[in-house]
Design a protein around this motif. Structure first.
Motif, short mmCIF file in Angstrom:
data_model
loop_
_atom_site.label_atom_id
_atom_site.label_comp_id
_atom_site.label_asym_id
_atom_site.label_seq_id
_atom_site.Cartn_x
_atom_site.Cartn_y
_atom_site.Cartn_z
N HIS A 105 0.62 -1.24 -0.05
CA HIS A 105 -0.20 -0.19 -0.02
C HIS A 105 0.89 1.20 -0.13
O HIS A 105 2.27 1.07 0.08
N LYS A 162 -2.83 7.82 -7.66
CA LYS A 162 -3.49 6.65 -8.00
C LYS A 162 -3.57 7.02 -9.93
O LYS A 162 -3.28 6.15 -10.78
N VAL A 222 -10.96 -4.43 1.35
CA VAL A 222 -10.23 -4.61 0.18
C VAL A 222 -9.33 -5.74 -0.20
O VAL A 222 -9.53 -6.24 -1.10
N LYS A 260 -11.82 -7.56 -2.65
CA LYS A 260 -11.72 -6.98 -3.98
C LYS A 260 -10.80 -7.90 -5.01
O LYS A 260 -10.14 -8.61 -4.38
N SER A 261 -10.89 -7.28 -6.32
CA SER A 261 -9.88 -8.07 -7.19
C SER A 261 -8.34 -7.88 -6.92
O SER A 261 -8.04 -6.98 -6.39
N THR A 269 -4.91 -5.15 -8.59
CA THR A 269 -5.54 -3.94 -9.03
C THR A 269 -5.18 -3.01 -7.78
O THR A 269 -5.51 -3.08 -6.86
N HIS A 327 -6.76 -0.23 -5.50
CA HIS A 327 -7.91 0.26 -4.99
C HIS A 327 -7.67 1.28 -4.14
O HIS A 327 -6.89 1.42 -3.42
N GLY A 328 -8.72 2.22 -4.13
CA GLY A 328 -8.61 3.36 -3.21
C GLY A 328 -8.95 4.58 -3.90
O GLY A 328 -9.29 4.62 -5.24
N VAL A 363 -8.69 4.67 0.26
CA VAL A 363 -9.50 4.12 1.45
C VAL A 363 -9.13 4.71 2.73
O VAL A 363 -7.84 4.87 2.86
N GLU A 421 -2.82 -2.71 -3.07
CA GLU A 421 -3.08 -3.53 -3.93
C GLU A 421 -2.78 -4.96 -3.36
O GLU A 421 -1.70 -4.96 -2.72
#
Length: 92
Positions: free
Chosen positions: A8, A21, A64, A68-69, A72, A74-75, A77, A87
């Motif tokens: 992260h 991002k 997450v 989640k996938s 990928t 994400h966030g 968050v 990730e």
């Protein structure tokens, strides 16, 4: 018990997380951005948090990593520590 590996980037503001991002979406290197921008101790390892089980991290983070996938980003968050881009590398 389920386990996962994740990395992260932790920053103070949503705007900073959004900007990072966007850089990642354009192909920037996750580990390099983590080392440069993350406020977490994991920054020196490129944001790598190693392997952990559900309940080790905060609930928003676990949601997450364990739901989640994979592979990928994400966030952002939000947690009490700031804003995370997360990730998940793998989980079993």
């Amino acid at each position: 018990m389920a386990r996962a590996g994740a990395r992260h980037i932790l920053v103070k503001t949503k705007a900073e997380a959004d900007a990072l991002k966007q850089q990642l979406a354009k192909g920037a290197d996750f580990a390099a951005l983590a080392k440069k921008h993350s406020t977490c101790n994991s920054a020196k390892k490129g944001g790598d948090l190693g392997e952990f089980s559900p309940g080790t991290m905060l609930k928003a983070f676990d949601n997450v990593v364990f739901k989640k996938s994979l592979l990928t980003v994400h966030g952002p968050v939000k947690t009490k520590f700031g804003f995370h881009l997360i990730e998940t590398i793998y989980r079993d």
